[in-house]
Design an enzyme around this catalytic site. Structure first.
Site, PDB file in Angstrom:
ATOM      1  N   GLY A 117      28.340  17.536 -25.430  1.00 58.88           N
ATOM      2  CA  GLY A 117      28.856  16.663 -26.480  1.00 58.88           C
ATOM      3  C   GLY A 117      29.843  17.481 -27.286  1.00 58.88           C
ATOM      4  O   GLY A 117      29.446  18.415 -27.980  1.00 58.88           O
ATOM      5  N   HIS A 118      31.122  17.197 -27.124  1.00 46.13           N
ATOM      6  CA  HIS A 118      32.169  17.985 -27.775  1.00 46.13           C
ATOM      7  C   HIS A 118      32.877  17.114 -28.810  1.00 46.13           C
ATOM      8  O   HIS A 118      33.386  16.053 -28.484  1.00 46.13           O
ATOM      9  CB  HIS A 118      33.154  18.520 -26.721  1.00 46.13           C
ATOM     10  N   THR A 119      32.861  17.586 -30.050  1.00 43.03           N
ATOM     11  CA  THR A 119      33.395  16.788 -31.154  1.00 43.03           C
ATOM     12  C   THR A 119      34.740  17.323 -31.609  1.00 43.03           C
ATOM     13  O   THR A 119      34.884  18.525 -31.835  1.00 43.03           O
ATOM     14  CB  THR A 119      32.419  16.849 -32.356  1.00 43.03           C
ATOM     15  N   GLY A 155      25.006  26.624 -26.937  1.00 38.60           N
ATOM     16  CA  GLY A 155      25.771  25.379 -26.947  1.00 38.60           C
ATOM     17  C   GLY A 155      26.102  24.935 -28.362  1.00 38.60           C
ATOM     18  O   GLY A 155      25.633  25.511 -29.351  1.00 38.60           O
ATOM     19  N   ASP A 156      26.983  23.932 -28.457  1.00 40.49           N
ATOM     20  CA  ASP A 156      27.380  23.340 -29.740  1.00 40.49           C
ATOM     21  C   ASP A 156      28.024  24.341 -30.688  1.00 40.49           C
ATOM     22  O   ASP A 156      27.909  24.227 -31.911  1.00 40.49           O
ATOM     23  CB  ASP A 156      26.177  22.677 -30.442  1.00 40.49           C
ATOM     24  N   GLU A 157      28.726  25.305 -30.136  1.00 39.85           N
ATOM     25  CA  GLU A 157      29.370  26.341 -30.956  1.00 39.85           C
ATOM     26  C   GLU A 157      30.685  25.843 -31.556  1.00 39.85           C
ATOM     27  O   GLU A 157      31.251  26.504 -32.437  1.00 39.85           O
ATOM     28  CB  GLU A 157      29.656  27.585 -30.105  1.00 39.85           C
ATOM     29  N   GLN A 215      27.959  23.645 -22.577  1.00 43.50           N
ATOM     30  CA  GLN A 215      26.739  24.380 -22.936  1.00 43.50           C
ATOM     31  C   GLN A 215      27.098  25.789 -23.437  1.00 43.50           C
ATOM     32  O   GLN A 215      28.179  25.977 -23.965  1.00 43.50           O
ATOM     33  CB  GLN A 215      25.753  24.437 -21.753  1.00 43.50           C
ATOM     34  N   LYS A 255      33.077  24.290 -29.154  1.00 46.03           N
ATOM     35  CA  LYS A 255      34.021  24.419 -28.027  1.00 46.03           C
ATOM     36  C   LYS A 255      35.075  23.321 -28.047  1.00 46.03           C
ATOM     37  O   LYS A 255      36.260  23.572 -27.819  1.00 46.03           O
ATOM     38  CB  LYS A 255      33.253  24.389 -26.688  1.00 46.03           C
TER      39      LYS A 255
HETATM   40  P1  GDP Z   1      30.583  21.903 -28.792  1.00 44.90           P
HETATM   41  O1  GDP Z   1      29.510  21.239 -28.014  1.00 44.90           O
HETATM   42  O2  GDP Z   1      30.592  23.384 -28.593  1.00 44.90           O
HETATM   43  O3  GDP Z   1      31.934  21.294 -28.575  1.00 44.90           O
HETATM   44  O4  GDP Z   1      30.208  21.681 -30.318  1.00 44.90           O
HETATM   45  P2  GDP Z   1      29.763  20.282 -30.989  1.00 44.90           P
HETATM   46  O5  GDP Z   1      30.964  19.428 -31.127  1.00 44.90           O
HETATM   47  O6  GDP Z   1      28.581  19.716 -30.278  1.00 44.90           O
HETATM   48  O7  GDP Z   1      29.221  20.800 -32.387  1.00 44.90           O
HETATM   49  C1  GDP Z   1      30.034  21.489 -33.284  1.00 44.90           C
HETATM   50  C2  GDP Z   1      30.111  20.695 -34.589  1.00 44.90           C
HETATM   51  O8  GDP Z   1      30.645  21.510 -35.596  1.00 44.90           O
HETATM   52  C3  GDP Z   1      31.036  19.498 -34.505  1.00 44.90           C
HETATM   53  O9  GDP Z   1      30.520  18.477 -35.315  1.00 44.90           O
HETATM   54  C4  GDP Z   1      32.350  20.020 -35.056  1.00 44.90           C
HETATM   55  O10 GDP Z   1      33.146  19.004 -35.647  1.00 44.90           O
HETATM   56  C5  GDP Z   1      31.862  20.962 -36.105  1.00 44.90           C
HETATM   57  N1  GDP Z   1      32.723  22.137 -36.349  1.00 44.90           N
HETATM   58  C6  GDP Z   1      33.482  22.844 -35.470  1.00 44.90           C
HETATM   59  N2  GDP Z   1      34.055  23.893 -36.091  1.00 44.90           N
HETATM   60  C7  GDP Z   1      33.646  23.858 -37.371  1.00 44.90           C
HETATM   61  C8  GDP Z   1      33.866  24.703 -38.524  1.00 44.90           C
HETATM   62  O11 GDP Z   1      34.556  25.722 -38.456  1.00 44.90           O
HETATM   63  N3  GDP Z   1      33.258  24.336 -39.681  1.00 44.90           N
HETATM   64  C9  GDP Z   1      32.460  23.239 -39.788  1.00 44.90           C
HETATM   65  N4  GDP Z   1      31.891  22.978 -40.948  1.00 44.90           N
HETATM   66  N5  GDP Z   1      32.234  22.426 -38.728  1.00 44.90           N
HETATM   67  C10 GDP Z   1      32.806  22.742 -37.554  1.00 44.90           C
HETATM   68  P1  IMO Z   2      27.504  21.353 -25.327  1.00 43.84           P
HETATM   69  O1  IMO Z   2      28.517  21.389 -24.222  1.00 43.84           O
HETATM   70  C1  IMO Z   2      23.440  22.243 -26.639  1.00 43.84           C
HETATM   71  C2  IMO Z   2      20.262  21.890 -23.646  1.00 43.84           C
HETATM   72  C3  IMO Z   2      19.258  20.772 -23.812  1.00 43.84           C
HETATM   73  C4  IMO Z   2      18.031  21.447 -23.215  1.00 43.84           C
HETATM   74  C5  IMO Z   2      18.609  22.237 -22.054  1.00 43.84           C
HETATM   75  C6  IMO Z   2      18.529  21.528 -20.713  1.00 43.84           C
HETATM   76  O2  IMO Z   2      27.643  20.214 -26.249  1.00 43.84           O
HETATM   77  O3  IMO Z   2      27.420  22.674 -26.012  1.00 43.84           O
HETATM   78  P2  IMO Z   2      19.878  19.511 -19.625  1.00 43.84           P
HETATM   79  O4  IMO Z   2      19.998  18.084 -20.050  1.00 43.84           O
HETATM   80  O5  IMO Z   2      21.177  20.219 -19.519  1.00 43.84           O
HETATM   81  O6  IMO Z   2      19.035  19.685 -18.386  1.00 43.84           O
HETATM   82  O7  IMO Z   2      19.027  20.211 -20.816  1.00 43.84           O
HETATM   83  O8  IMO Z   2      19.976  22.470 -22.372  1.00 43.84           O
HETATM   84  N1  IMO Z   2      21.682  21.460 -23.616  1.00 43.84           N
HETATM   85  C7  IMO Z   2      22.537  21.650 -24.623  1.00 43.84           C
HETATM   86  N2  IMO Z   2      22.351  22.169 -25.860  1.00 43.84           N
HETATM   87  N3  IMO Z   2      24.670  21.863 -26.255  1.00 43.84           N
HETATM   88  C8  IMO Z   2      24.888  21.357 -25.023  1.00 43.84           C
HETATM   89  O9  IMO Z   2      26.114  21.075 -24.540  1.00 43.84           O
HETATM   90  C9  IMO Z   2      23.784  21.200 -24.155  1.00 43.84           C
HETATM   91  N4  IMO Z   2      23.637  20.720 -22.893  1.00 43.84           N
HETATM   92  C10 IMO Z   2      22.345  20.903 -22.583  1.00 43.84           C
HETATM   93  O10 IMO Z   2      19.084  20.458 -25.183  1.00 43.84           O
HETATM   94  O11 IMO Z   2      17.506  22.375 -24.134  1.00 43.84           O
HETATM   95 MG    MG Z   3      27.933  19.934 -28.248  1.00 42.91          MG
END
Ligand code: GDP
Ligand code: IMO
Ligand code: MG
Length: 429
Positions: A40-42, A12-14, A223, A16
């Site tokens: 949580g998508h930023t 997750g948090d790649e 995720q 997306k």
């Molecule tokens: P998601 O859950 O996969 O949508 O990812 P998140 O939004 O939770 O976390 C990704 C974070 O990395 C966010 O704060 C984005 O603004 C930031 N981000 C995305 N792409 C890049 C990048 O290429 N470089 C940097 N430095 N930040 C990035």
């Molecule tokens: P995005 O879409 C990162 C993790 C939680 C926990 C496990 C189970 O932003 O990438 P849950 O509340 O789903 O039962 O928690 O999964 N988790 C994530 N980690 N990014 C997420 O979403 C996540 N959604 C759940 O931290 O380890």
């Molecule tokens: Mg996220």
């Protein structure tokens, strides 16, 4: 032209959200198909930051957006999110957002149960987001969940709430917690119903109509594949299937609608919550990645654990998830490191493995086998072409492609929407 399904290839948090926002310019409809407001998508657009949890990331561009049947919806959280975005000038109405009538609702009793269980588990906790995701999916497969469509039929709603509470109140008694009063829960649901029902729709039919006229659909996963309930690091996973085929089951479309599968992949690895993480760096480098990458959870604010890129795990995601190409994000966070390591396999006792076995003991005990590459001292932050990358960064990207067996289709070099390099358009297949 094909549809595109975006999934996370790690924990997750790649990035997306950023990539879906960028791609949504080329799409006609954006659809969420699993997960809930644990996501949580930023998005960062012209310096303004938007944080989305339940809403498809296309809404910021005003793209028609859908929340499919595979998503678990906390209606109160949904309207909080809508009003938060409206304050940022994003208009959301039933004209652009549809919510599947057969999607399951997350109720306050689900989030309470999620948190109570985590507290009781102590060191054995999963580290969930506390949003009630697991308990809501449990009620779905147990066939006692309240769904969006139930809000339009008071008689059925009362009946279903009574049945649901037979289970939940027994559980609450066992935990020594106060029981839920049926009338209060029904009243809360009837109060939110007039807000939610205008969005309710047979999303599968809306998508079928779109398919018939050749509209391009962008499926937005939440995720990541290593959090998949079957294929992830079980039990330290979320409660849904995060793999690409869920785009079909979670929206009501056939398997061919999934189209090109784009795996979003960070140039290193992070994880939030408990569970195995072979390449975790509990040292100054891990801390540096966390600081430079601003690795704090969007949903819970928790610090994300950081480590080296794990080529073994991403290859596993590519193979299980049928990933056609990846969007490599956050390459810029590695700027300035003298050396960069990549995990190419594991050692477990005297065995050498090229995959992560399913057992908890093996997942805990594997030791990564690393390859070391030269880092780069020049900045890649904000680079908008491959030519602008230092040769060492390019070599790192090429090595990742080789190890995981998939090409880089997009490369992201900052949080900003336009700091994105297109190598191969996923919509072209
Ligand atoms: P998601 O859950 O996969 O949508 O990812 P998140 O939004 O939770 O976390 C990704 C974070 O990395 C966010 O704060 C984005 O603004 C930031 N981000 C995305 N792409 C890049 C990048 O290429 N470089 C940097 N430095 N930040 C990035
Ligand atoms: P995005 O879409 C990162 C993790 C939680 C926990 C496990 C189970 O932003 O990438 P849950 O509340 O789903 O039962 O928690 O999964 N988790 C994530 N980690 N990014 C997420 O979403 C996540 N959604 C759940 O931290 O380890
Ligand atoms: Mg996220």
């Amino acid at each position: 032209m094909t549809n595109v399904t975006v999934v996370g290839a790690q924990w997750g948090d790649e990035g997306k959200g950023k990539i879906v926002d960028w791609l949504s310019e080329r799409a006609d409809i954006v659809v969420r198909f699993q997960g809930g407001h644990n996501a949580g998508h930023t998005l960062v657009i012209g310096g303004e930051t938007y944080k989305l949890s339940l809403l498809p990331s296309g809404v910021v561009r005003g793209k028609p957006s859908m929340i499919g049947n595979g998503v678990v919806i906390d209606p109160w959280a949904l309207f909080e999110e809508i009003s938060r975005l409206e304050k940022q000038g994003v208009r959301i109405s039933p004209d652009i957002l549809k919510v599947a009538e057969n999607a399951v609702l997350i109720l306050p009793l689900h989030s309470n149960l999620d948190r109570a269980r985590e507290e009781a588990a102590g060191a054995a906790k999963i580290g969930t987001t506390g949003r009630g995701i697991g308990p809501a999916y449990e009620d779905k497969v147990a066939r006692r969940a309240i769904r969006v469509c139930d809000l339009g039929d008071e008689e059925i709603l009362r009946l279903k709430v009574d049945r649901l509470l037979v289970h939940h109140n027994a559980l609450l008694r066992g935990l020594g917690q106060p029981e839920v009063v049926a009338g209060e829960l029904v009243a809360a649901l009837l109060a939110i119903a007039p807000k939610l029902l205008p969005y309710s729709s047979p999303v599968w039919r809306d998508l079928e109509a779109a398919r018939q006229v050749g509209k391009r659909i962008l499926f937005e996963g939440a995720q990541g594949m290593l959090l998949d309930v079957d294929h992830g690091t079980y039990p330290y996973v979320t409660s849904s299937n995060t793999v690409s085929p869920s785009a079909g089951t979670g929206s009501g479309m056939g398997p061919s609608s999934v189209g090109y599968v784009l795996g979003i992949t960070k140039a290193y690895t992070t994880r939030v919550g408990e569970g195995p993480f072979p390449t975790e760096l509990n040292c100054a480098i891990g801390q540096r990645l966390g600081e430079r990458g601003h690795e704090f959870g969007t949903v819970t604010g928790r610090a994300r654990r950081c480590g080296w890129f794990d080529g073994t795990l991403v290859r596993q995601s590519v193979q299980i998830g049928g990933i056609d190409g990846i969007a490599l994000t956050k390459l810029d966070v590695l700027d300035g490191l003298e050396e960069i390591r990549i995990c190419t396999g594991y050692r477990l006792g005297d065995q050498v493995l090229d995959y992560l076995p399913a057992g908890m003991r093996a997942q805990r005990d594997v030791v990564p086998v690393y390859e070391t590459m030269k880092g780069w001292s020049t900045s890649t932050h904000g680079a908008r072409s491959f030519d602008a990358l230092p040769p060492e960064a390019l070599a790192y990207v090429r090595r990742i492609e080789e190890l995981i067996g998939a090409p880089v289709a997009l490369l992201s070099t900052s949080p900003e929407r336009d700091d994105t390099i297109l190598v191969q358009d996923p919509f072209s297949g």
